[in-house]
Design a protein around this motif. Structure first.
Motif, PDB file in Angstrom:
ATOM      1  N   GLN A 156      -2.607   7.692 -12.188  1.00  0.00           N
ATOM      2  CA  GLN A 156      -1.415   7.030 -11.661  1.00  0.00           C
ATOM      3  C   GLN A 156      -1.795   6.032 -10.575  1.00  0.00           C
ATOM      4  N   MET A 157      -2.740   6.389  -9.724  1.00  0.00           N
ATOM      5  CA  MET A 157      -3.187   5.452  -8.696  1.00  0.00           C
ATOM      6  C   MET A 157      -3.849   4.237  -9.339  1.00  0.00           C
ATOM      7  N   TYR A 191      -8.876   0.624  -4.439  1.00  0.00           N
ATOM      8  CA  TYR A 191      -8.333  -0.701  -4.780  1.00  0.00           C
ATOM      9  C   TYR A 191      -9.266  -1.337  -5.806  1.00  0.00           C
ATOM     10  N   PHE A 210      -5.187   8.145   0.683  1.00  0.00           N
ATOM     11  CA  PHE A 210      -4.974   9.584   0.544  1.00  0.00           C
ATOM     12  C   PHE A 210      -6.008  10.338   1.368  1.00  0.00           C
ATOM     13  N   GLN A 247      -1.522  -2.562  -5.498  1.00  0.00           N
ATOM     14  CA  GLN A 247      -1.164  -1.731  -4.351  1.00  0.00           C
ATOM     15  C   GLN A 247      -2.334  -0.848  -3.938  1.00  0.00           C
ATOM     16  N   THR A 248      -2.761  -0.964  -2.690  1.00  0.00           N
ATOM     17  CA  THR A 248      -3.798  -0.085  -2.151  1.00  0.00           C
ATOM     18  C   THR A 248      -3.295   1.353  -2.119  1.00  0.00           C
ATOM     19  N   GLN A 249      -4.119   2.279  -2.566  1.00  0.00           N
ATOM     20  CA  GLN A 249      -3.773   3.700  -2.576  1.00  0.00           C
ATOM     21  C   GLN A 249      -4.568   4.419  -1.483  1.00  0.00           C
ATOM     22  N   ASP A 302      -1.128   1.974 -10.547  1.00  0.00           N
ATOM     23  CA  ASP A 302      -0.457   1.270  -9.447  1.00  0.00           C
ATOM     24  C   ASP A 302      -1.330   0.155  -8.882  1.00  0.00           C
ATOM     25  N   ILE A 303      -2.635   0.380  -8.863  1.00  0.00           N
ATOM     26  CA  ILE A 303      -3.552  -0.669  -8.404  1.00  0.00           C
ATOM     27  C   ILE A 303      -3.552  -1.836  -9.388  1.00  0.00           C
ATOM     28  N   ILE A 335      -0.501   8.527  -0.136  1.00  0.00           N
ATOM     29  CA  ILE A 335      -0.194   9.592  -1.084  1.00  0.00           C
ATOM     30  C   ILE A 335      -0.248  10.967  -0.435  1.00  0.00           C
ATOM     31  N   PHE A 345       0.837  -1.188   0.000  1.00  0.00           N
ATOM     32  CA  PHE A 345       0.000   0.000   0.000  1.00  0.00           C
ATOM     33  C   PHE A 345       0.874   1.242   0.000  1.00  0.00           C
ATOM     34  N   ALA A 346       0.290   2.347  -0.429  1.00  0.00           N
ATOM     35  CA  ALA A 346       1.022   3.621  -0.478  1.00  0.00           C
ATOM     36  C   ALA A 346       0.130   4.725   0.071  1.00  0.00           C
TER      37      ALA A 346
END
Length: 235
Positions: free
Chosen positions: A157-158, A233, A171, A167-169, A161-162, A142, A139-140
């Protein structure tokens, strides 16, 4: 002389008794500290009084470390530790040094070899991830998203990445723009993408809801001016 420690005290995320979300060891230790570096003076004083109403605020020493503090001023805040006193670090909400200016103080302490002690407590990032049902291994966080055309680019971009990294985003948004952010995501991102909104974590009005964006598009909700964190996600 033995140096003091830099102790990272998590603070409250919502209105609730400290004993409801913090270990008693935190409260016992905070009573012993006389030097504090805090993000917001009023919030920190209120938190300390909530921990123990017998704490005499006027007997304590405070330094403010926030986004406006010159980087050159940070190292001097460690002087009490060099003189043998413990320093408590308190964020405006949640865990110090995580998406928080206190990280600069911790970095300076590490450079000087001063012991850093993180205490257990609520983190909106971790608690929202726990309740979302999303990937907790990758996960990230942001932080705040940009505005305008930069925001659309951030959404895309998220999404990449998902899709590519699973990868869970995670924010956040300024609270009065929470509802607008959900609208923007529901009209920009694929309808099957999952959004979790975690609001008022640990408070009486706590709500953690995960739904596809196509449902958020038609759902009735109001997160205006409420502390919230957002997670994206896709299955």
């Amino acid at each position: 002389m033995k140096a003091g420690k830099v102790i990272l005290f998590p603070s409250l995320l919502a209105e609730c008794p400290p004993a409801a979300v913090l270990p008693m060891s935190n409260i016992e230790l905070v009573r012993q500290v006389r030097y504090f570096v805090v993000e917001e003076l009023r919030t920190a004083r209120r938190f300390l009084k909530a921990c123990d109403r017998n704490i005499v605020i006027d007997d304590l020493h405070f330094e403010v470390l926030n986004e406006h503090t010159p980087h050159s001023d940070v190292e001097a805040m460690l002087q009490p530790a060099l003189e043998g006193h413990d320093i408590g670090v308190i964020s405006e909400a949640g865990c110090p040094a995580v998406a928080d200016p206190g990280a600069d103080l911790v970095a300076a302490a590490q450079r000087k070899g001063i012991e850093v002690v993180p205490m257990v407590g609520p983190s909106s990032i971790l608690m929202s991830l726990m309740g979302s049902g999303f990937n907790g291994q990758s996960f990230a966080f942001i932080g705040y998203l940009p505005f305008g055309s930069g925001r659309v680019a951030a959404f895309k971009q998220m999404e990449r990445d998902i899709r590519t990294r699973r990868q869970t985003q995670i924010f956040i948004e300024t609270p009065y723009r929470n509802n607008k952010l959900i609208e923007e995501m529901a009209t920009t991102l694929p309808g099957e993408m999952l959004l979790c909104v975690a609001c008022d974590i640990t408070g009486e009005r706590q709500s953690i809801r995960t739904m596809p964006l196509r449902r958020w598009k038609t759902e009735k909700y109001n997160y205006d001016k409420r502390p919230a964190i957002f997670l994206l996600y896709s299955d």
